[in-house]
Design a protein around this motif. Structure first.
Motif, PDB file in Angstrom:
ATOM      1  N   GLY A 181     -61.222-123.589 -54.630  1.00 33.18           N
ATOM      2  CA  GLY A 181     -60.644-123.700 -53.282  1.00 33.18           C
ATOM      3  C   GLY A 181     -59.593-124.799 -53.208  1.00 33.18           C
ATOM      4  N   ALA A 182     -59.915-125.958 -53.806  1.00 36.53           N
ATOM      5  CA  ALA A 182     -58.988-127.094 -53.702  1.00 36.53           C
ATOM      6  C   ALA A 182     -57.722-126.855 -54.518  1.00 36.53           C
ATOM      7  CB  ALA A 182     -59.691-128.374 -54.172  1.00 36.53           C
ATOM      8  N   LEU A 183     -57.860-126.250 -55.707  1.00 42.17           N
ATOM      9  CA  LEU A 183     -56.664-126.029 -56.532  1.00 42.17           C
ATOM     10  C   LEU A 183     -55.739-125.002 -55.875  1.00 42.17           C
ATOM     11  CD1 LEU A 183     -55.194-126.859 -59.086  1.00 42.17           C
ATOM     12  CD2 LEU A 183     -56.242-124.910 -60.241  1.00 42.17           C
ATOM     13  N   ARG A 184     -56.340-123.953 -55.304  1.00 42.57           N
ATOM     14  CA  ARG A 184     -55.528-122.967 -54.566  1.00 42.57           C
ATOM     15  C   ARG A 184     -54.733-123.668 -53.474  1.00 42.57           C
ATOM     16  NH1 ARG A 184     -58.089-119.939 -50.815  1.00 42.57           N
ATOM     17  NH2 ARG A 184     -56.456-118.458 -50.378  1.00 42.57           N
ATOM     18  N   GLU A 185     -55.428-124.543 -52.724  1.00 45.12           N
ATOM     19  CA  GLU A 185     -54.779-125.157 -51.566  1.00 45.12           C
ATOM     20  C   GLU A 185     -53.654-126.105 -51.973  1.00 45.12           C
ATOM     21  OE1 GLU A 185     -57.027-125.929 -47.694  1.00 45.12           O
ATOM     22  OE2 GLU A 185     -56.820-127.918 -48.558  1.00 45.12           O
ATOM     23  N   VAL A 186     -53.900-126.975 -52.946  1.00 44.24           N
ATOM     24  CA  VAL A 186     -52.816-127.914 -53.315  1.00 44.24           C
ATOM     25  C   VAL A 186     -51.664-127.169 -53.961  1.00 44.24           C
ATOM     26  CG1 VAL A 186     -54.087-130.086 -53.512  1.00 44.24           C
ATOM     27  CG2 VAL A 186     -53.935-128.623 -55.495  1.00 44.24           C
ATOM     28  N   THR A 187     -51.967-126.097 -54.713  1.00 46.13           N
ATOM     29  CA  THR A 187     -50.873-125.334 -55.331  1.00 46.13           C
ATOM     30  C   THR A 187     -50.034-124.670 -54.241  1.00 46.13           C
ATOM     31  OG1 THR A 187     -52.322-124.916 -57.217  1.00 46.13           O
ATOM     32  CG2 THR A 187     -50.348-123.571 -57.080  1.00 46.13           C
ATOM     33  N   GLY A 188     -50.706-124.069 -53.262  1.00 49.12           N
ATOM     34  CA  GLY A 188     -49.989-123.396 -52.170  1.00 49.12           C
ATOM     35  C   GLY A 188     -49.227-124.368 -51.297  1.00 49.12           C
ATOM     36  N   GLU A 189     -49.702-125.618 -51.258  1.00 46.33           N
ATOM     37  CA  GLU A 189     -49.040-126.614 -50.412  1.00 46.33           C
ATOM     38  C   GLU A 189     -47.856-127.269 -51.131  1.00 46.33           C
ATOM     39  OE1 GLU A 189     -51.706-129.694 -49.063  1.00 46.33           O
ATOM     40  OE2 GLU A 189     -50.034-131.014 -48.584  1.00 46.33           O
ATOM     41  N   LEU A 190     -48.044-127.582 -52.399  1.00 47.54           N
ATOM     42  CA  LEU A 190     -47.054-128.437 -53.068  1.00 47.54           C
ATOM     43  C   LEU A 190     -46.020-127.684 -53.902  1.00 47.54           C
ATOM     44  CD1 LEU A 190     -49.407-131.378 -54.142  1.00 47.54           C
ATOM     45  CD2 LEU A 190     -47.975-131.178 -52.106  1.00 47.54           C
ATOM     46  N   ILE A 191     -46.334-126.431 -54.283  1.00 45.98           N
ATOM     47  CA  ILE A 191     -45.372-125.704 -55.121  1.00 45.98           C
ATOM     48  C   ILE A 191     -44.747-124.588 -54.290  1.00 45.98           C
ATOM     49  CG2 ILE A 191     -45.062-124.374 -57.255  1.00 45.98           C
ATOM     50  CD1 ILE A 191     -47.484-125.808 -58.392  1.00 45.98           C
ATOM     51  N   PRO A 192     -43.424-124.678 -54.052  1.00 47.53           N
ATOM     52  CA  PRO A 192     -42.801-123.587 -53.298  1.00 47.53           C
ATOM     53  C   PRO A 192     -42.904-122.311 -54.144  1.00 47.53           C
ATOM     54  CG  PRO A 192     -41.249-125.403 -53.709  1.00 47.53           C
ATOM     55  CD  PRO A 192     -42.483-125.686 -54.515  1.00 47.53           C
ATOM     56  N   ASP A 193     -43.114-121.183 -53.546  1.00 46.76           N
ATOM     57  CA  ASP A 193     -43.318-119.937 -54.292  1.00 46.76           C
ATOM     58  C   ASP A 193     -44.352-120.120 -55.406  1.00 46.76           C
ATOM     59  OD1 ASP A 193     -42.126-117.687 -53.257  1.00 46.76           O
ATOM     60  OD2 ASP A 193     -40.156-118.264 -53.983  1.00 46.76           O
ATOM     61  N   PRO A 194     -45.579-120.468 -55.033  1.00 44.62           N
ATOM     62  CA  PRO A 194     -46.581-120.833 -56.041  1.00 44.62           C
ATOM     63  C   PRO A 194     -46.960-119.670 -56.950  1.00 44.62           C
ATOM     64  CG  PRO A 194     -47.597-120.519 -53.889  1.00 44.62           C
ATOM     65  CD  PRO A 194     -46.121-120.443 -53.666  1.00 44.62           C
ATOM     66  N   PRO A 195     -47.331-119.979 -58.207  1.00 41.33           N
ATOM     67  CA  PRO A 195     -47.750-118.901 -59.118  1.00 41.33           C
ATOM     68  C   PRO A 195     -49.115-118.347 -58.725  1.00 41.33           C
ATOM     69  CG  PRO A 195     -48.124-121.037 -60.138  1.00 41.33           C
ATOM     70  CD  PRO A 195     -47.431-121.304 -58.834  1.00 41.33           C
ATOM     71  N   MET A 196     -49.388-117.118 -59.168  1.00 36.88           N
ATOM     72  CA  MET A 196     -50.741-116.562 -59.013  1.00 36.88           C
ATOM     73  C   MET A 196     -51.677-117.366 -59.922  1.00 36.88           C
ATOM     74  SD  MET A 196     -51.821-112.713 -60.123  1.00 36.88           S
ATOM     75  CE  MET A 196     -51.826-112.965 -61.891  1.00 36.88           C
ATOM     76  N   LEU A 197     -52.864-117.687 -59.413  1.00 32.51           N
ATOM     77  CA  LEU A 197     -53.836-118.433 -60.225  1.00 32.51           C
ATOM     78  C   LEU A 197     -54.957-117.485 -60.637  1.00 32.51           C
ATOM     79  CD1 LEU A 197     -54.126-121.757 -58.148  1.00 32.51           C
ATOM     80  CD2 LEU A 197     -52.568-121.216 -60.051  1.00 32.51           C
ATOM     81  N   LEU A 198     -55.118-117.298 -61.951  1.00 33.86           N
ATOM     82  CA  LEU A 198     -56.186-116.429 -62.449  1.00 33.86           C
ATOM     83  C   LEU A 198     -57.243-117.314 -63.101  1.00 33.86           C
ATOM     84  CD1 LEU A 198     -57.087-113.490 -62.778  1.00 33.86           C
ATOM     85  CD2 LEU A 198     -55.883-113.437 -64.969  1.00 33.86           C
ATOM     86  N   PHE A 199     -58.386-117.441 -62.427  1.00 34.04           N
ATOM     87  CA  PHE A 199     -59.464-118.310 -62.910  1.00 34.04           C
ATOM     88  C   PHE A 199     -60.371-117.522 -63.841  1.00 34.04           C
ATOM     89  CE2 PHE A 199     -58.132-120.007 -58.823  1.00 34.04           C
ATOM     90  CZ  PHE A 199     -58.072-121.368 -59.057  1.00 34.04           C
ATOM     91  N   ASP A 200     -60.554-118.042 -65.061  1.00 33.08           N
ATOM     92  CA  ASP A 200     -61.467-117.394 -66.017  1.00 33.08           C
ATOM     93  C   ASP A 200     -62.373-118.479 -66.600  1.00 33.08           C
ATOM     94  OD1 ASP A 200     -62.726-115.519 -67.540  1.00 33.08           O
ATOM     95  OD2 ASP A 200     -60.923-114.807 -68.555  1.00 33.08           O
ATOM     96  N   ASN A 201     -63.431-118.034 -67.281  1.00 31.21           N
ATOM     97  CA  ASN A 201     -64.418-118.990 -67.811  1.00 31.21           C
ATOM     98  C   ASN A 201     -64.833-119.980 -66.721  1.00 31.21           C
ATOM     99  OD1 ASN A 201     -64.896-118.322 -70.622  1.00 31.21           O
ATOM    100  ND2 ASN A 201     -62.687-118.682 -70.844  1.00 31.21           N
ATOM    101  N   ILE A 202     -65.147-119.428 -65.583  1.00 36.60           N
ATOM    102  CA  ILE A 202     -65.553-120.261 -64.441  1.00 36.60           C
ATOM    103  C   ILE A 202     -66.915-120.863 -64.758  1.00 36.60           C
ATOM    104  CG2 ILE A 202     -66.191-120.131 -61.981  1.00 36.60           C
ATOM    105  CD1 ILE A 202     -64.050-117.793 -61.870  1.00 36.60           C
ATOM    106  N   LYS A 203     -67.104-122.115 -64.348  1.00 39.07           N
ATOM    107  CA  LYS A 203     -68.314-122.856 -64.727  1.00 39.07           C
ATOM    108  C   LYS A 203     -69.593-122.041 -64.442  1.00 39.07           C
ATOM    109  CE  LYS A 203     -70.363-127.347 -64.050  1.00 39.07           C
ATOM    110  NZ  LYS A 203     -70.461-128.429 -63.105  1.00 39.07           N
TER     111      LYS A 203
END
Ligand SMILES: Cc1cc2nc3c(=O)[nH]c(=O)nc-3n(C[C@H](O)[C@H](O)[C@H](O)COP(=O)(O)O)c2cc1C
Length: 483
Positions: free
Chosen positions: A35-57
């Protein structure tokens, strides 16, 4: 105008990889980190990349979550089958036209599909098999349903609705639901409950991005979202008749469940808290003071290497949509239906600010547009009407118009008793609990006064065409953003 339509989320994710608009994130924790990584990426990077999370804890490789799916202009265009390299303004116009001109195509039934790769029924049902995130620090649980699609059938007319409503994992086989008052899915549940029986439901967590777009857009009561998605795709959505409910299950969904939503008097649970789009915890039990409906899950189906679509609300300064499609309440489509001419674009900022750009044609045109937006809008706080030279999606341009074209003593109008929801953080608890979900709206007429528009001081900013020429000419020397 139309390009490739994707059968499912995995096919779309592969296409985003081909245009190199993604990042793989390994070893993130489902508890707050996604949740936090999605939010900071969407806030700080204009046109943010898609985030594909794998090997989740705590989860095996392949059980993935995707975030910021269409948060860049290119990926939003790709999902809609539009040419990805066009500038944002052109794409917003094409997107909004495509959404307006959709000719619905009914879904087609097929015998099977990838969603049936894996099946869990009865005692084997276990929703914890999937890495559902807890997105915000004070969320009351893990949410498998955010970028989801909830499907049920109206018992009176037989029409099938699809809507996006948040779904919390209460237990291995029990989901919680938050459907705002008035939502079509909720009205349909209520019609079943009034007949003293549970409502059969299907829910999917990840799938064709166009089915998701249809599901969270406001399609009129009685016309189905699956038909709308078929129109966007220009070919039907393939569905499988659910063995438990008989409801359509999109054949390319990542994860689908079948079950029933019992009357709340029979079973309901506290739902939330959950961080909502205004940037506060709201809705569910803390918003209504009441437990909320549940879904008893009877069967789970999922693709190999499933991807959960994680589209939880974020603090509204973070970007989750790459293009303004003009489809929300009070968007270009609503205004056109209300007969407001010469609307050149709309924008929405920080959730609560709705901007409409018009080419003023007559005295009172701006006031007429503002009232049409107010009539169609739910969840507004400010409505800003701007002239056609202002890009309604550009926050700085909108603020400039507000400070230089709206005289506060004359050009701000307050409208009372407007349609809102219990998610409004300003709504006093007594008013919220009484069911009076209304608020006031401020309209800013940030337009040149019509009667002296020709004598209004001329704008000194370099003309758009010259600015664009300079950017192209000196792009190799100066780090201008990509349009
Ligand atoms: C990511 C996302 C999550 C949403 N979550 C909810 C929710 O939890 N509850 C709700 O009532 N509406 C939610 N909405 C809004 C509805 O999906 C939207 O109003 C939609 O038109 C509802 O479908 P319906 O008109 O068929 O009821 C969400 C929208 C998006 C984009």
């Amino acid at each position: 105008m139309s390009g490739e339509a994707f059968d499912g989320l995995q096919e779309f994710v592969e296409a985003c990889k081909r245009i190199d608009d993604w990042r793989e994130i390994e070893n993130a924790d489902w508890d707050e980190e996604i949740g936090a990584l999605r939010e900071v990426t969407g806030e700080l990077i204009p046109d943010p990349p898609m985030l594909l999370f794998d090997n989740i804890k705590g989860y095996p490789a392949g059980f993935r979550v995707v975030g910021l799916l269409t948060a860049s202009c290119k990926r939003a265009a790709l999902a809609l089958g539009l040419p990805v390299h066009e500038p944002r303004a052109k794409l917003s116009e094409l997107a909004s036209r495509k959404m307006r001109e959709v000719k619905p195509i009914p879904p087609v039934e097929v015998a099977g599909g990838p969603v049936m790769d894996n099946v869990m029924t009865g005692e084997d049902v276990d929703l914890y098999r999937f890495p559902a995130p807890r997105y915000h620090a004070m969320d009351g649980g893990r949410y498998i349903g955010t970028g989801d699609c909830f499907i049920n059938r109206d018992p009176e007319t037989g029409f099938v609705n699809a809507g996006t409503y948040r779904m919390q994992v209460h237990d291995r086989g029990l989901l919680g639901l938050w459907m705002s008052p008035g939502q079509h899915g909720r009205q349909i549940c209520q019609r079943h409950w009034e007949r003293g029986r549970s409502c059969p439901v299907v829910a999917t967590f990840g799938g064709d991005p166009l089915v998701f777009i249809a599901s969270h857009n406001r399609i009129p009561w009685g016309s189905g979202e699956l038909e709308f998605a078929g129109g966007l795709r220009q070919r039907p959505v393939e569905v499988i008749e659910g063995p438990v409910t008989g409801l359509p299950i999109p054949a390319h969904a990542e994860v689908a469940v079948e079950g029933e939503a019992p009357p709340p008097g029979e079973e309901s649970r506290d739902e939330g808290p959950f961080g909502e789009w205004p940037g506060y915890y709201s809705g569910g039990t803390i918003g209504t003071g009441e437990p909320q409906p549940v879904i008893r899950v009877k069967a789970v189906y999922y693709r190999h290497n499933p991807i959960i679509h994680g589209d939880a609300p974020m603090w509204p300064g973070a970007r989750r949509g790459g293009l303004e499609m003009g489809t929300g309440r009070g968007g270009v489509a609503d205004l056109a239906r209300a007969g407001i001419q010469d609307v050149v674009g709309v924008g929405r900022h920080l959730g609560y600010i709705r901007v409409v750009a018009i080419r003023q044609r007559y005295p009172g045109h701006a006031q007429q547009a503002a009232r049409a937006v107010a009539a169609a809008t739910r969840n507004g706080r400010w409505i800003v009407i701007v002239d056609e030279d202002i890009d309604p999606t550009n926050f700085t341009e909108v603020m400039w118009a507000m400070t230089t074209r709206a005289e506060p003593s004359r050009d701000i109008e307050i409208l009372e008793n407007c349609w809102s929801t219990p998610l409004d953080p300003l709504m006093p608890p007594e008013k919220r609990d009484s069911g009076d979900h209304t608020n006031s709206l401020a309209v800013f007429y940030a337009v040149r006064p019509f009667h002296r528009r020709d004598r209004f001081p001329k704008v000194s900013r370099s003309p758009r065409a010259l600015r664009e020429r300079m950017i192209e000419k000196y792009r190799s020397i100066l780090p201008f953003p990509v349009p």
